[in-house]
Structure formats: structure tokens, C-alpha cells
Scaffold this active site. Structure first.
Site, PDB file in Angstrom:
ATOM      1  N   GLU A   9      -1.442  -9.076   3.638  1.00  9.58           N
ATOM      2  CA  GLU A   9      -1.259  -9.616   5.001  1.00  9.58           C
ATOM      3  C   GLU A   9      -2.576 -10.071   5.622  1.00  9.58           C
ATOM      4  O   GLU A   9      -2.569 -10.900   6.537  1.00  9.58           O
ATOM      5  CB  GLU A   9      -0.560  -8.584   5.896  1.00  9.58           C
ATOM      6  CG  GLU A   9      -1.364  -7.346   6.291  1.00  9.58           C
ATOM      7  CD  GLU A   9      -1.285  -6.201   5.285  1.00  9.58           C
ATOM      8  OE1 GLU A   9      -1.004  -6.468   4.082  1.00  9.58           O
ATOM      9  OE2 GLU A   9      -1.527  -5.039   5.675  1.00  9.58           O
ATOM     10  N   HIS A  60      -3.521  -5.124   0.476  1.00  9.29           N
ATOM     11  CA  HIS A  60      -2.993  -5.620   1.762  1.00  9.29           C
ATOM     12  C   HIS A  60      -3.034  -7.145   1.820  1.00  9.29           C
ATOM     13  O   HIS A  60      -3.963  -7.721   2.387  1.00  9.29           O
ATOM     14  CB  HIS A  60      -3.808  -5.044   2.923  1.00  9.29           C
ATOM     15  CG  HIS A  60      -3.592  -3.591   3.131  1.00  9.29           C
ATOM     16  ND1 HIS A  60      -2.572  -3.096   3.913  1.00  9.29           N
ATOM     17  CD2 HIS A  60      -4.237  -2.508   2.631  1.00  9.29           C
ATOM     18  CE1 HIS A  60      -2.613  -1.776   3.904  1.00  9.29           C
ATOM     19  NE2 HIS A  60      -3.609  -1.394   3.138  1.00  9.29           N
ATOM     20  N   CYS A  67       0.841  -1.208   0.000  1.00  6.92           N
ATOM     21  CA  CYS A  67       0.000   0.000   0.000  1.00  6.92           C
ATOM     22  C   CYS A  67       0.875   1.257   0.000  1.00  6.92           C
ATOM     23  O   CYS A  67       1.466   1.571  -1.026  1.00  6.92           O
ATOM     24  CB  CYS A  67      -0.984  -0.032   1.148  1.00  6.92           C
ATOM     25  SG  CYS A  67      -2.464   0.902   0.758  1.00  6.92           S
TER      26      CYS A  67
END
Ligand code: GLN
Length: 551
Positions: free
Chosen positions: A509, A507, A381
Site C-alpha cells: 500500500e 506493505h 503483513c
């Protein structure tokens, strides 16, 4: 019929209620039950999306675009419970919907009160998760028993068992049993007091999970049981885990918590299957590689701010059997001390997401260092946006390049506001949020990681790569590894000439699991391991060479 487990916490905050709830969810799933997880937060913000990471830690984003509490990250990493907007409610949301109903005249002239209107709304959002294909709903109540803010939630869960029947609800209370060094013993009094507070409002906990640094003796468990009105087999010890959070479910099984819940709620369950979890622990305990990764961010001192990033790196470590030392490095330190002093010696550098101007130049410096030294780089990001700024300034030759988020006057806004954001004035829930598709270039590193050209990843941003600069960047060797399906938005940038340089607008993650590392994190960590191996081979060669000269 769906059964309900309510998880409350007492004595202090940060007991790991989220982790314990997630572990219980995981254990019940591994016993063949269908579980839904939920968190109710007593603060007044409508969601954590507008809160500072210093206050609240990371904002965890779901597929449907809701911005939620970071405990939902634990839920997703441990369980397969489908999480949606209904999985996280705050006091703010509850009041907002009651007030909206009042404005529409839905209360027919009645005085609107905490009891029954607010408590009814809370019960409604819990009940919403019950369904034919759900065996158990686990609802965690944020905050600590005794807080003024949590009272309506506790009152609502008390009433809940009257509505659905006591036999269909289970109250699990997490408490602290502290060890007093001076006295040389564990103290049960704080637990007695916090259970006392629960009982005062009419909730008798069925199970006590006691967080502790030392083993609780049978005698102490008996004492806790006696004073808290709980049978001794329902006083469960949950000792601190220094090695890994993934030990928590195993220790709860050891203390037969799953068995107890199943018995108390009269659930029909299968026998426990923990093979995958044992494999995970085995990998963690028997690493074959050792590497160090630097995460260069703005909230380095606050571990919760990048929770899912650290977790996802760990998952990639589990995948590769690598022990990873993660160093959180303050980007301002890179600014003041220079990248050589702060970043030399790391096998990979990651710049995570973020907002605001502080520390941006340090991130740009860190990326330059990674690019020039051929150190694997993973940008996420803001970490992708900074990579674009760095490339523009130092490779393309646009020395004043910046993001319009940070420098309105720059001549070259290589990162600019998304079109859809031009007229947005409200801050809450208005970013480009949630799962969005992207199409990958078959030549890209990203494609090699995913093994697929079509992906879905979660987003949370207002700014994007400025398409006016695409050609110039491409002419200078940058690859656009992933685009939105209409080609309008840049989702991934890469440097094909580099050891591993992938930066993404989304994102990843949020979609990594301990038992299934995210492909990009696995790729990044794989590249870092390779770099470490090459480095040690080179050192060995130099040593051998020196020896030859000596002899
Ligand atoms: N501040 C940047 C944006 O809004 C990046 C956001 C992020 O890293 N989540 O686009």
C-alpha cells in the site's frame, strides 16, 4: 538557488495541511519545478513507530526504512519528491541530536538553549534539503499555531528567512473559516486570531489558505485580508471536497494558488500540465463497475489507522473504473457475530497489518470464510501471517497452530520471530524495515500482477513464516509465490486453486499512487470485479430460468 515554502496551520488541527502541502508540491511539479517535501512534527517521540494507531494513525514506511508521519503518504501519492529519513523530523529527534552533540562536547562549554541551539538544529534539517537540483523545499509544520510544542519550530522558520533572504521564503498559513448555522454566516475571527498569533512571533503570512464548507464572499476575503495584513488575491479559499481528495489540487489551481506562489517566489515555471490528473478525475466520476470490499482490522473505527490501504484500494478502483465501497469491519465483530453475518455480500476481503493479540481470531475466521467461499482475499503483513495460521489449522491439520507473537505455548509456531530479531530489546526503529528485494515464482499470481520476477517492497515486521513448515504447506496446496533472493524468507503465499488468494509479508500500500495503482491492489480489485460480474450473470441466468419455467 532553492526557495522555501513553510506551511503552518491555525485555529484547529485536522485541517488537511498535509493534503494541501502535497497538492502544492504536485502543482509545482506539474509546472516543471523540482520539489522536495518535508514534515516537522512537534511531538517528543523520536518517530511515530512506537505510537498507537489510535493516537497517530498509520505509520508510513519509506524505502530507507524510516517510520514516518502519515502525511508523507500524501506527499508520495501526489508528488515525485524523493522521500528519505530527512523528510520527517520530530522534536524528539531534534533534541536527541542536540543532546548527543552536547555530550560530545561540541558546544565548547556554552549553555545549551532552545534559542539558538534547538532552533539552529531545526534550520539545519530544513537547509539539508536544499541542493542544486531542488527548486523548492516545502516544509510543513505539524500541530497548530499557539501550541507550546510548535514554538521552537515557528521561531526557527522565522529566523530562516533572515538567513536565506525574505525573497526566498514564503509562509503559507492554513486556517478555518467556520460557518455558524445560528448566525447564518461565515466567521473570520478565528482566522484573525490565529494570524495574530503568528504575527506576534514575527511571522507575517504571505498566503492564507482558508478551509471552509461554504463559499467565502469577496467581502469576507477582503475583511480577512485587511485584518491579517494580506492582499486579497493571497486569501485563497479551499472548500471541503465531499467527492474526492483528488479534487483539492484542481480547486487550488482554480483559485490560482500555483500562479501566486510562482509570482511571489519569482520562480521560472512552465505552464501547467494536468492531463493525467483530469483523466484520473474523469475515471472517478464515470465508473463502469461497482463493488464492495471488506477491510477486516483491529482499528476499524479509526480511518487514519489504515490510510494507505484505503487509498491503494481507491487507486485500483480508478485503474479499473470501479466505484468501490470500502467497509471497515472490526475483527472482533467477526468473532462475536460470525463471518456469515458480517462478511457475506462483499466481493473481496482484505486483512491489513497489525500488532497485538486483540481480534486475531476474527481475522482468522474472516480468512477462512474468504478461502472456503472462494472470495478474493488479499493479506498484508499480519494479514499474511493470519492466512498462514488459518491454513495450518484448517487445511494442514495443525489445529493448535499460531504465531509465537500471540501464543508462546502453541505446539506449532507457523509464524515465528525473525532470526535477526532474537536479541532485540529496544522497541524504536528495530523491526525489519524498509525496501527489501523479493523474487517471484513465474507460476504465481503475484508474477502475473507485477509482470516481473524481481520486486522491491517495503517491510515493517518482526515475525515471519516458519520455514520448518514449508514442505507441509506445499504438500497441502499452498504456493510460495515470492521469496527473499537467498530463499530464506517467505514473502508471498498463495492458493493457486482459489479465485484470488495472495498474502504478502510486505506493505504494497505504501507504493500505490492515484495515477499508477499498485499491481497487487489492481489484481485484487480486478478479481473482485470479476466475482461480482459472475455473480450477477448467475443471478440473471436464474431469473431467465425461472421465467422460462413460469411461461
Ligand atoms: N505483528 C507482526 C510482525 O511484527 C505483523 C506486523 C505488521 O503487520 N506490520 O511481524
Amino acid at each position: 538557488m532553492t526557495k522555501f515554502i513553510f506551511v503552518t496551520g491555525g485555529v484547529v488541527s485536522s485541517l488537511g495541511k498535509g493534503l494541501t502541502s502535497a497538492s502544492v508540491g504536485m502543482l509545482l511539479e506539474q509546472r516543471g519545478l523540482r520539489v522536495k517535501m518535508q514534515k516537522l512534527d512537534p511531538y517528543i517521540n523520536v518517530d511515530p513507530g512506537t505510537m498507537s494507531p489510535y493516537q497517530h494513525g498509520e505509520v508510513y514506511v519509506l524505502d530507507d526504512g524510516s517510520e514516518t508521519d502519515l502525511d508523507l503518504g500524501h506527499y508520495e501519492r501526489f508528488t515525485n519528491s524523493p522521500l528519505t529519513r530527512d523528510s520527517n523530523y520530530t522534536t524528539g529527534q531534534i533534541y536527541l541530536s542536540v543532546i548527543e552533540k552536547e555530550r560530545k562536547g561540541e558546544f565548547l562549554g556554552k549553555t545549551v538553549q532552545v534559542i539558538p541551539h534547538i532552533t539552529n538544529e531545526i534550520k539545519r534539517v530544513i537547509q539539508k534539503l536544499a541542493s542544486d537540483d531542488t527548486d523548492v523545499v516545502i516544509t510543513e509544520i505539524g500541530g497548530t499555531v499557539g501550541d507550546i510544542e510548535s514554538q521552537p519550530f515557528l521561531e526557527a522558520i522565522r529566523q530562516f528567512s533572515l538567513d536565506v533572504g525574505k525573497e526566498n521564503c514564503l509562509y503559507m498559513h492554513l486556517t478555518l473559516v467556520p460557518y455558524l448555522k445560528a448566525a447564518g454566516e461565515l466567521k473570520t475571527k478565528p482566522t484573525q486570531h490565529s494570524v495574530g498569533q503568528l504575527r506576534e512571533i514575527g511571522i507575517q503570512p504571505d498566503i492564507l489558505v482558508c478551509r471552509t464548507e461554504k463559499t467565502i464572499s469577496r467581502e469576507d476575503r477582503e475583511k480577512i485580508g485587511l485584518f491579517c495584513n494580506v492582499p486579497i488575491d493571497a486569501v485563497i479559499e479551499e472548500k471541503d471536497k465531499d467527492f474526492s481528495i483528488y479534487e483539492v489540487p484542481l480547486s487550488l489551481v482554480h483559485n490560482q494558488l500555483d500562479e501566486l506562489i510562482i509570482r511571489k517566489l519569482r520562480l521560472e515555471a512552465e505552464s501547467l500540465d494536468l492531463d493525467r490528473w483530469h483523466d484520473l478525475m474523469h475515471r472517478l466520476r464515470n465508473p463502469e463497475h461497482e463493488i464492495a470490499i471488506a477491510v477486516v482490522g483491529k482499528y476499524a473505527e479509526h480511518r487514519d489507522a489504515y490510510k494507505s490501504i484505503y487509498e491503494a484500494i481507491d487507486h485500483a478502483g480508478i485503474h479499473h473504473r470501479a466505484q468501490i465501497r470500502i467497509a471497515s469491519i472490526q475483527s472482533e465483530q467477526v468473532e462475536s457475530e460470525g463471518p456469515e453475518r458480517t462478511l457475506a455480500g462483499y466481493d473481496g476481503i482484505l486483512v491489513p497489518g497489525g500488532f497485538g493479540e486483540r481480534g486475531i481470531e476474527g481475522k482468522v475466521e474472516a480468512i477462512r470464510f474468504a478461502r472456503e467461499r472462494n472470495i478474493p482475499y488479499f493479506g498484508i503483513c499480519l494479514g499474511m501471517q493470519c492466512a498462514a495460521i488459518e491454513y495450518a489449522r484448517n487445511v494442514v491439520g495443525l489445529t493448535s497452530a499460531h504465531s509465537s507473537e500471540f501464543d508462546r505455548n502453541s505446539e506449532h509456531h507457523v509464524i515465528c520471530l525473525l532470526d535477526e530479531q532474537q536479541n532485540v530489546t529496544d522497541m524504536g526503529g528495530t523491526m525489519r524495515l524498509g525496501a527489501q528485494p523479493a523474487v517471484l515464482d513465474k507460476e504465481s499470481n503475484a508474477f502475473r500482477c507485477y509482470g516481473d520476477t524481481e520486486i522491491q517492497e517495503r517491510h515493517r515486521h518482526r515475525y515471519e513464516f516458519n520455514n520448518q513448515y514449508r514442505q507441509q504447506f506445499a504438500a497441502h496446496g499452498m504456493m510460495f509465490g515470492g521469496l527473499s533472493p537467498d530463499g530464506g524468507l517467505v514473502e508471498i503465499i498463495e492458493i493457486p486453486e482459489h479465485a484470488w488468494f495472495v498474502a504478502v509479508q510486505f506493505h504494497p500500500e505504501f507504493k500505490s499512487k492515484p495515477t499508477c495503482a499498485h499491481p497487487l491492489f489492481a489484481g485484487f480489485v480486478g478479481a473482485a470485479i470479476q466475482r461480482r460480474q459472475l455473480k450477477s450473470e448467475r443471478v440473471q441466468e436464474e431469473l431467465d430460468h425461472a421465467k422460462q419455467i413460469d411461461s
